[in-house]
Scaffold this active site. Structure first.
Site, PDB file in Angstrom:
ATOM      1  N   GLU A  61       6.467  -6.426   2.936  1.00  0.00           N
ATOM      2  CA  GLU A  61       5.972  -7.101   1.723  1.00  0.00           C
ATOM      3  C   GLU A  61       6.964  -8.140   1.208  1.00  0.00           C
ATOM      4  O   GLU A  61       8.136  -7.811   0.955  1.00  0.00           O
ATOM      5  CB  GLU A  61       5.726  -6.032   0.636  1.00  0.00           C
ATOM      6  CG  GLU A  61       5.130  -6.611  -0.634  1.00  0.00           C
ATOM      7  CD  GLU A  61       4.783  -5.520  -1.663  1.00  0.00           C
ATOM      8  OE1 GLU A  61       4.461  -4.388  -1.264  1.00  0.00           O
ATOM      9  OE2 GLU A  61       4.852  -5.836  -2.862  1.00  0.00           O
ATOM     10  N   LYS A 245       4.763   3.130  -7.332  1.00  0.00           N
ATOM     11  CA  LYS A 245       4.673   2.338  -6.095  1.00  0.00           C
ATOM     12  C   LYS A 245       5.804   1.303  -6.076  1.00  0.00           C
ATOM     13  O   LYS A 245       6.426   1.050  -5.034  1.00  0.00           O
ATOM     14  CB  LYS A 245       3.305   1.662  -6.008  1.00  0.00           C
ATOM     15  CG  LYS A 245       2.960   1.100  -4.641  1.00  0.00           C
ATOM     16  CD  LYS A 245       3.489  -0.302  -4.394  1.00  0.00           C
ATOM     17  CE  LYS A 245       3.062  -0.843  -3.036  1.00  0.00           C
ATOM     18  NZ  LYS A 245       3.547  -2.209  -2.780  1.00  0.00           N
ATOM     19  N   ASP A 261      12.215  10.161   7.533  1.00  0.00           N
ATOM     20  CA  ASP A 261      10.809  10.553   7.421  1.00  0.00           C
ATOM     21  C   ASP A 261      10.325  10.138   6.030  1.00  0.00           C
ATOM     22  O   ASP A 261      10.355  10.917   5.073  1.00  0.00           O
ATOM     23  CB  ASP A 261      10.688  12.074   7.625  1.00  0.00           C
ATOM     24  CG  ASP A 261       9.238  12.536   7.608  1.00  0.00           C
ATOM     25  OD1 ASP A 261       8.358  11.755   7.189  1.00  0.00           O
ATOM     26  OD2 ASP A 261       8.990  13.685   8.003  1.00  0.00           O
ATOM     27  N   HIS A 359       5.144 -14.428  -6.068  1.00  0.00           N
ATOM     28  CA  HIS A 359       4.389 -14.108  -4.852  1.00  0.00           C
ATOM     29  C   HIS A 359       3.808 -15.377  -4.243  1.00  0.00           C
ATOM     30  O   HIS A 359       3.811 -15.566  -3.042  1.00  0.00           O
ATOM     31  CB  HIS A 359       3.232 -13.153  -5.179  1.00  0.00           C
ATOM     32  CG  HIS A 359       3.628 -11.716  -5.082  1.00  0.00           C
ATOM     33  ND1 HIS A 359       3.945 -11.116  -3.899  1.00  0.00           N
ATOM     34  CD2 HIS A 359       3.761 -10.759  -6.021  1.00  0.00           C
ATOM     35  CE1 HIS A 359       4.260  -9.854  -4.112  1.00  0.00           C
ATOM     36  NE2 HIS A 359       4.168  -9.616  -5.396  1.00  0.00           N
TER      37      HIS A 359
HETATM   38  C1  MEV Z   1       3.880  -4.342  -5.949  1.00  0.00           C
HETATM   39  O1  MEV Z   1       4.249  -4.040  -4.626  1.00  0.00           O
HETATM   40  C2  MEV Z   1       4.571  -3.410  -6.921  1.00  0.00           C
HETATM   41  C3  MEV Z   1       4.196  -3.595  -8.383  1.00  0.00           C
HETATM   42  O2  MEV Z   1       2.778  -3.453  -8.543  1.00  0.00           O
HETATM   43  C4  MEV Z   1       4.922  -2.505  -9.145  1.00  0.00           C
HETATM   44  C5  MEV Z   1       4.536  -2.401 -10.611  1.00  0.00           C
HETATM   45  O3  MEV Z   1       3.414  -2.795 -10.995  1.00  0.00           O
HETATM   46  O4  MEV Z   1       5.386  -1.888 -11.374  1.00  0.00           O
HETATM   47  C6  MEV Z   1       4.549  -4.966  -8.884  1.00  0.00           C
END
Ligand code: MEV
Length: 408
Positions: A61, A245, A261, A359
């Site tokens: 990413e 995430k 792992d 991005h």
């Molecule tokens: C994207 O890979 C991760 C985000 O969505 C994390 C977040 O929203 O805190 C930007």
């Protein structure tokens, strides 16, 4: 970058094309038909427990490595500080069809020392190295039902430098019959638990307002916005999942680079986040006078022996770059710091300009490359796409064709 890292040509070959030889890959898993490459990068500016560290990251990413490096720069004055618990992994032995779960649990508890002694005898070398079985506990899961009375015995094992899955599974299999006999039931599953809540890392950092200031927002405004974003995640599991995430973006990238792992850590992280009342963020941010404090707590079962670590040449190089000196706790500390860093960077971007601008700039570069731009043309095409807001493949081809035509 490679010069700053002081890597030799031989070391660099460990992350070059074809670094993972087909016969090695064939020995790792089944039905191998090839290998699969991902970008290997190094995040910078990290200070973890007072020591500078280059953080190896493997991730597909865009923005993750830049985000980690930017956040680490914000945290750099005080650095990340960590506390890593002993490497205790839980093995589970399920017992079903227990006639009397109260009596069965009592019998098992009474035999805890005997069972621990048996377990220790099975791993003499680990015990000599200061690890081995530490505790035995019993939990009652059901008094009746399709499986009859159900108990589960937990064996807590200090795995030292191993992630411990094989070790703990072997112990559980070896003890299962005796455990079932003592409990008056039938042995069921015998496997480690990935909810490694005895094997956690706590990472803290403290950011001054001056480091948080962004275009169009003062440091104190950004600080308040990040604390607000943290409260949002604490109140809403839908947001907490995305917040987490963002943490796993950093953690997983280090785990993949170092041959860990990462599915086990992912499973453990989310199960840990869901312990207690509802799914929660693994990291929270609080305002203080003049700055912001962040804290991450999560299970992080990693190993520097066993698994892919010894087999994969790139994993070996990643461990050398991170300079962990064979210390599993150091690897957990660095992976945790990377997670808190990517969380901070995401919250700062979301709380200010949003993440799409960054991005889009990266996406524009990718489109310029895909259109055939090379060298300095990549930046020029990307800059024009970003400036016009038309970040599209067709537009990239048009802009590139025009620039090539115009160039002397
Ligand atoms: C994207 O890979 C991760 C985000 O969505 C994390 C977040 O929203 O805190 C930007």
């Amino acid at each position: 970058m490679t010069e700053a890292l002081g890597l030799t040509a031989e070391q660099l070959a460990a992350i070059g094309p074809g670094a993972l030889a087909l016969d090695v890959a064939d020995g790792m898993i089944e039905n191998v038909i090839g290998t699969y490459a991902l970008p290997f990068a190094v995040a910078v500016n990290f200070v973890v427990d007072g020591a500078d560290v280059f953080v190896p990251m493997v991730v597909e990413e865009p923005s993750v490595v830049a985000a980690a490096s930017n956040a680490a720069r914000m945290a750099r004055p005080a650095g990340f500080t960590t506390q890593v618990s002993p490497p205790l992994t839980i093995g589970q032995i399920q017992v079903t069809n227990v006639r009397d779960v109260v009596a069965g649990a009592a019998a098992l508890r009474a035999a805890a020392d005997e069972l621990l002694g048996d377990a220790r005898q099975l791993v003499p070398r680990l015990t000599e190295r200061g690890g081995g079985p530490r505790a035995f506990e019993v939990r009652t899961l059901a008094t009746s039902g399709p499986d009859g009375g159900m108990l589960v015995a937990h064996l807590h094992v200090d795995c030292r430098d191993a992630m411990g899955a094989n070790l703990v599974n072997t112990l559980c299999e070896a003890l299962a019959d005796r455990v079932a006999e003592l409990a008056g039931g039938r042995a069921g599953l015998r496997i480690l638990s990935n909810l490694a809540d005895g094997r956690t890392v706590r990472v803290r950092c403290s950011i001054e307002d001056a480091m948080l200031a962004a275009e169009g927002a003062s440091g104190s405004e950004v600080r308040a916005a990040i604390a607000g974003a943290s409260r949002f995640a604490e109140l809403d599991p839908y947001r907490a999942a995305t917040h987490n995430k963002g943490i796993m973006n950093g953690v997983d990238a280090v785990l993949v680079a170092t041959g860990q792992d990462w599915r086990a850590v992912e499973a453990g992280a989310h199960a840990f986040a869901a312990l207690g009342e509802g799914y929660k963020p693994l990291a929270v941010w609080r305002e203080r006078d003049g700055g912001l404090d962040g804290e991450l707590v999560m299970p992080l079962a990693v190993g520097t022996v066993g698994g892919a670590v010894h087999v994969h040449p790139s994993a070996q190089l990643a461990l050398a770059i991170a300079d962990i000196g064979g210390r599993t706790d150091r690897l957990a500390a660095i992976a945790g710091a990377a997670g808190l860093a990517t969380n901070l960077a995401a919250l700062k971007a979301l709380a200010t300009e949003g993440i799409q601008r960054g991005h889009m700039a990266l996406h524009a570069r990718g489109l310029a490359r895909a259109a055939g731009a090379t060298g300095e043309l990549i930046e020029r095409v990307a800059a024009e796409l970003a400036a016009t807001g038309e970040v599209k493949a067709e537009r990239a081809r048009e802009v590139l064709a025009r620039m090539v035509k115009e160039s002397p």
